[in-house]
Write a protein that holds these residues in place. Structure first.
Motif: not given
Length: 211
Positions: A100-108
């Motif tokens: 539950x520790x998000x590493x980064x935000x990606x994109x579809x």
């Protein structure tokens, strides 16, 4: 700890901005069953603490760091989010280790319907490609998934009808953001190799014999 098996797609009911962050009230009939104040819930892959709750909703607070590093700082009332309660000690482990520790935000990058299934392709943010391998585990918006194919700067996953129906992936379109958490085992392996490399280098500098 979570497993990445989403229990339901909840709906953001209300958003309140504060000096220190944002407070979300989220509707979710399943995850509120047996809920207690202070428990952890994964909200689209982000581990958050329950502050208040009722029969069909709960509230969480997003600190400034969470607002900055995730797209939860942009969600509004009516948006869909994936929900999972923390794994029970005596429960089945059907997914993989999800912190539950998000590493980064990606994109579809692409969405393709293939028969009854779907293929979703995601752009790999710079610096995270080394953690994404063919047939390896990855968490996208809190969903435990297997990498079907690894491209140069993207990866794709196969989504079965059940996952498409239960999660918010059905609402994602090209260009939309998703939270990405890479396999923690890969990060531990990287740290061990880094430490080993440091020790070897230090012995060589000091003139110690090789082992």
């Amino acid at each position: 700890m979570f497993t990445g098996i989403v229990e339901e797609a909840g709906t953001v009911r209300d958003v309140t901005a504060t000096d220190g962050g944002r407070r979300l009230r989220i509707e979710g009939a399943e995850v509120t069953e047996g809920l207690e104040r202070g428990q952890s819930i994964s909200v689209s892959g982000v581990c958050l603490t329950v502050e208040e709750f009722a029969d069909d909703w709960f509230e969480v607070f997003l600190a400034s760091e969470t607002v900055e590093k995730t797209y939860l700082g942009e969600v509004e009332a009516g948006d869909s989010v994936n929900l999972e309660r923390a794994m029970a000690a005596d429960g089945r482990f059907d997914g993989h280790v999800v912190q539950g520790h998000v590493d980064t935000t990606a994109e579809v990058a692409d969405v393709r319907e293939v028969g009854e299934d779907w293929e979703y392709e995601f752009a790999i943010p710079e610096g995270f490609g080394k953690y994404v391998v063919d047939k390896g585990s990855v968490t996208v918006d809190g969903i435990s998934l297997t990498v079907a194919e690894r491209g140069d700067d993207t990866f794709s996953v196969a989504i079965i009808p059940e996952t498409h129906a239960v999660t918010n992936l059905s609402e994602k379109e090209v260009g939309d953001p998703v939270h990405l958490e890479v396999d923690v085992i890969a990060k531990y392996a990287e740290r061990l190799l880094d430490d080993a490399g440091f020790e070897v280098g230090r012995k060589e500098v000091l003139g110690a014999p090789e082992q």
